[in-house]
Write an enzyme that holds these catalytic residues in place. Structure first.
Site, PDB file in Angstrom:
ATOM      1  N   HIS A  31      21.005  16.052 -11.719  1.00  0.00           N
ATOM      2  CA  HIS A  31      20.424  16.210 -13.057  1.00  0.00           C
ATOM      3  C   HIS A  31      19.335  17.266 -12.991  1.00  0.00           C
ATOM      4  CE1 HIS A  31      18.315  15.738 -16.712  1.00  0.00           C
ATOM      5  NE2 HIS A  31      17.300  15.064 -16.174  1.00  0.00           N
ATOM      6  N   CYS A  54      19.735  10.831 -19.196  1.00  0.00           N
ATOM      7  CA  CYS A  54      20.002  11.917 -18.249  1.00  0.00           C
ATOM      8  C   CYS A  54      21.141  11.605 -17.273  1.00  0.00           C
ATOM      9  CB  CYS A  54      18.744  12.237 -17.461  1.00  0.00           C
ATOM     10  SG  CYS A  54      17.302  12.546 -18.502  1.00  0.00           S
ATOM     11  N   ASN A  98      15.599  21.206 -19.143  1.00  0.00           N
ATOM     12  CA  ASN A  98      16.178  19.870 -19.010  1.00  0.00           C
ATOM     13  C   ASN A  98      16.963  19.557 -20.280  1.00  0.00           C
ATOM     14  OD1 ASN A  98      16.701  17.114 -18.965  1.00  0.00           O
ATOM     15  ND2 ASN A  98      14.703  16.553 -18.111  1.00  0.00           N
TER      16      ASN A  98
END
Length: 312
Positions: A238, A113, A268
């Site tokens: 993020h 990430c 995500n």
């Protein structure tokens, strides 16, 4: 030239949209349960004939077009991803082949990430050192490939997508010094492992780490750029989930900044999340050219990397 800057950005998402209602027909969940816990409404899911490098190439082509550049103007391609199926050729080489970029240095960066902000720092260093003229930096992940769609704790989180940036030399620094690091002894908290590979995480551990430890680290990234958080025009964290993004942004103290909340519609997307959300803010005109924006990635490996950039 003693600096580098982001000349343009671009993003891409697959056409298929998976809603919370769709997921409620697959696992024991509901729209209310998902929204209250992670703030996600929809996510985009790539088909079996849409590999990671295709997502990446679409985003990169848009960034190149926005910069008014041709493939031959690029001599470094960096792709941040953790969902490549094959070991070789890597995603960067495949993207270069799709776009017709002649003889670039081509490298993948797997910091999950936080991959895009690591790759952006690497491109900044390469350009400032004279090792590259212009770099194409891409974050792309197909999380649907590594998701257990019967596990309601993880399948509600993920989406597929990509974002890209063109980095080039500039007289002034348009990409601030990176602040990066990790907590390797807690790497088990976020995993993509096994055969077949599957995404898993220790949600509460990640939440506590992100909301208690990362605000101070993000402030230090601002300090390295010579700015206070209140000077920021934008904050792109993020896109993990809103329960992490909102308290982290609040504790950072960026009171005048537009805070990206693309997770609500994209889920995500791992390494794709920061450039995807950043590109959307630019496209929507919510951040003006030259404005300072904090990009801050965190997650897998419990790694983090952040830098202040000037909006293209």
């Amino acid at each position: 030239m003693n600096g580098s800057r982001i000349a343009a950005v671009g993003h891409y998402q697959p056409a298929k949209v998976l809603t919370n209602e769709d997921l409620a027909g697959m696992v024991d969940t509901s729209d209310e349960w998902i929204r209250s816990r992670v703030g996600i409404r929809t996510r985009h899911i790539a088909g079996p004939d849409e590999p990671v490098d295709e997502l990446a190439a679409h985003a990169a082509a848009k960034a190149l077009a926005s910069a008014g550049l041709a493939p031959g103007d690029i001599d470094l391609v960096l792709v941040a991803t953790s969902t490549a199926i094959d070991r070789s050729p890597n995603m960067a080489a495949r993207v270069a082949a799709r776009l017709g970029i002649p003889s670039p240095a081509a490298m993948d960066v797997n910091v999950v990430c936080a991959g895009f902000t690591h790759a952006l720092a690497t491109a900044d260093h390469a350009v400032r050192a004279g090792a590259a003229r212009r770099a194409l930096v891409i974050g792309a992940d197909k999380m649907s490939d590594v998701t257990d769609w019967g596990d309601r704790t993880t399948c509600v989180l993920v989406g597929d997508g990509a974002g890209a940036a063109v980095v080039e030399a500039s007289e002034e620094a348009g990409i601030g010094p990176v602040l990066w690091g990790s907590v390797p002894e807690m790497g088990h908290a976020v995993r993509i492992e096994g055969q077949p590979a599957r995404f898993a995480q220790e949600g509460q551990s990640v939440y506590r780490w992100a909301t208690t430890q990362l605000p101070a680290i993000a402030r230090r990234a601002c300090e390295r750029a010579g700015l206070a958080p209140e000077d920021l025009a934008g904050v792109v964290l993020h896109q993990a989930n809103l329960r992490i993004i909102e308290p982290l942004a609040l504790k950072l103290g960026a009171v005048n900044a537009v805070v990206a909340r693309d997770v609500a519609e994209s889920g995500n997307t791992s390494a794709g999340s920061i450039p995807l959300a950043f590109s959307k803010l630019v496209e929507q005109g919510r951040i003006a050219g030259g404005d300072p924006v904090l990009l801050f990635g965190f997650g897998g490996n419990l790694s983090y990397a952040g830098q202040v950039v000037r909006c293209p």
